[in-house]
Design a protein around this motif. Structure first.
Motif, PDB file in Angstrom:
ATOM      1  N   UNK A  91       0.841  -1.189   0.000  1.00  0.00           N
ATOM      2  CA  UNK A  91       0.000   0.000   0.000  1.00  0.00           C
ATOM      3  C   UNK A  91       0.887   1.255   0.000  1.00  0.00           C
ATOM      4  N   UNK A  92       0.523   2.226  -0.798  1.00  0.00           N
ATOM      5  CA  UNK A  92       1.263   3.485  -0.791  1.00  0.00           C
ATOM      6  C   UNK A  92       0.887   4.287   0.456  1.00  0.00           C
ATOM      7  N   UNK A  93       1.900   4.813   1.124  1.00  0.00           N
ATOM      8  CA  UNK A  93       1.715   5.623   2.323  1.00  0.00           C
ATOM      9  C   UNK A  93       1.981   7.080   1.957  1.00  0.00           C
ATOM     10  N   UNK A  94       1.160   8.020   2.417  1.00  0.00           N
ATOM     11  CA  UNK A  94       1.400   9.428   2.095  1.00  0.00           C
ATOM     12  C   UNK A  94       2.755   9.892   2.624  1.00  0.00           C
ATOM     13  N   UNK A  95       3.404  10.746   1.861  1.00  0.00           N
ATOM     14  CA  UNK A  95       4.648  11.330   2.328  1.00  0.00           C
ATOM     15  C   UNK A  95       5.719  11.338   1.257  1.00  0.00           C
ATOM     16  N   UNK A  96       6.814  12.066   1.544  1.00  0.00           N
ATOM     17  CA  UNK A  96       7.992  12.088   0.692  1.00  0.00           C
ATOM     18  C   UNK A  96       9.201  11.709   1.543  1.00  0.00           C
ATOM     19  N   UNK A  97      10.308  11.407   0.880  1.00  0.00           N
ATOM     20  CA  UNK A  97      11.516  11.040   1.604  1.00  0.00           C
ATOM     21  C   UNK A  97      11.849  12.107   2.645  1.00  0.00           C
ATOM     22  N   UNK A  98      12.168  11.663   3.849  1.00  0.00           N
ATOM     23  CA  UNK A  98      12.532  12.608   4.901  1.00  0.00           C
ATOM     24  C   UNK A  98      13.761  13.422   4.503  1.00  0.00           C
ATOM     25  N   UNK A  99      14.710  12.795   3.829  1.00  0.00           N
ATOM     26  CA  UNK A  99      15.887  13.526   3.375  1.00  0.00           C
ATOM     27  C   UNK A  99      15.536  14.635   2.411  1.00  0.00           C
ATOM     28  N   UNK A 100      14.573  14.383   1.537  1.00  0.00           N
ATOM     29  CA  UNK A 100      14.142  15.392   0.559  1.00  0.00           C
ATOM     30  C   UNK A 100      13.322  16.488   1.232  1.00  0.00           C
ATOM     31  N   UNK A 101      12.589  16.141   2.280  1.00  0.00           N
ATOM     32  CA  UNK A 101      11.755  17.123   2.975  1.00  0.00           C
ATOM     33  C   UNK A 101      12.553  17.973   3.959  1.00  0.00           C
TER      34      UNK A 101
END
Length: 321
Positions: A91-101
């Motif tokens: 399942x896809x989880x909302x969010x982006x890579x923490x490193x990118x954020x």
């Protein structure tokens, strides 16, 4: 998220896997950059495909099935193979890579994220390891885990990487790790993530929403995960994708070791933690050598600094915690 160029073979593998999962073989998905597997992102699903030998994703799925909810691994929908490729659908989880954020976050958000990441990793570390096999990478040496352990395989790695260049350095490195190996007692052993850099963590704008990629998870010493996190804090650009690494401000990571220690003081409690981390750092550095001459030269500098007692592990940045 970073996109990648596609080949016809990748499309065929995606269609094969989707059809085997009972889905539309032309389900819209976007190929994103991933080191070990082909990863496809859909609106509600993520498909990972391994075409370099069946078994690694199935092993990861078995590990995931043992994890508690607090480990924040996305729900696995199915895993399978056709003897040529294997796939895992989650399942896809909302969010982006923490490193990118990271650079768009406030210091308070960063601190909260590190505490939440530490909690998820602690849940992984607390997972019972009975029945979970070690990761035998030898049939596929291109997929060597970040840390080569225990002592025997590490000494073999030293011979393999350093031996062709300088036998004297082999002797120094061998002495370095054998003198410190007694620090690796039975304390702090459990299931490790194996590669918990910030591109394997999702941030949804308010919290850490997922901990990803357990392909290198295995029974080991929990300091293997800590060493990577401390390395991220010391040199964050080395762990960032090429499309955004230049935008990283290393000064925004200086508090990360203190946040980790506040979240998990037990990670820093072992009386010989420095010796453990020194060996782990050398092991990971040797495992990162690449064919590129510039990268190899850079890694040699890291090896020399470690053996001379001048790596980031020996610096007082985090040791004053």
């Amino acid at each position: 998220m970073s996109l990648t160029l596609l080949s016809a073979a990748e499309h065929v593998r995606r269609q094969t896997a989707l059809a085997a999962c009972g889905l539309d073989r032309d389900l819209p998905m976007t190929r994103i950059v991933s080191y070990a597997n082909e990863t496809w992102l859909g609106d509600t699903l993520v498909l990972r495909i391994n075409h370099r030998g069946v078994g690694r994703l199935a092993r990861e799925a078995r590990i995931v099935s043992a994890l508690p909810r607090e480990a924040l691994y996305p729900e696995v929908v199915t895993v399978g193979h056709d003897d040529e490729i294997e796939w895992m659908l989650v399942r896809r989880v909302p969010g982006i890579d923490l490193g990118r954020a990271w650079m768009s976050m406030t210091p308070v958000e960063r601190e909260h994220a590190i505490h939440q990441l530490a909690a998820a990793l602690a849940a992984v570390h607390g997972t019972p390891i009975e029945g979970i096999p070690d990761d035998d990478f030898r049939p596929q040496p291109a997929f060597r885990p970040p840390h080569t352990l225990p002592l025997g395989p590490l000494l073999e790695l030293i011979d393999e990487v350093i031996g062709p260049h300088d036998p004297a350095i082999v002797e120094l490195a061998t002495e370095f790790v054998t003198q410190r190996w007694s620090a690796f007692d039975d304390a702090d052993r459990g299931l490790v993530h194996g590669d918990p850099h910030l591109e394997n963590v999702l941030w949804d704008g308010q919290r850490v929403s997922a901990l990803l990629d357990l392909e290198w998870s295995r029974p080991s010493w929990s300091h293997a995960d800590l060493e990577i996190l401390l390395a991220v804090a010391d040199s964050p650009r080395l762990f960032a994708a090429a499309d955004y690494d230049a935008s990283i401000d290393p000064s925004t990571f200086t508090e990360m070791p203190r946040w980790l220690a506040a979240a998990r003081p037990d990670w820093f409690a072992h009386p010989r933690i420095v010796e453990r981390l020194e060996v782990l750092y050398l092991s990971r550095t040797l495992g990162c050598f690449e064919d590129d001459a510039d990268a190899a030269s850079f890694r040699w500098d890291h090896v020399a600094a470690t053996l001379a007692g001048e790596s980031f592990i020996q610096r007082p940045t985090w040791r004053s915690i």
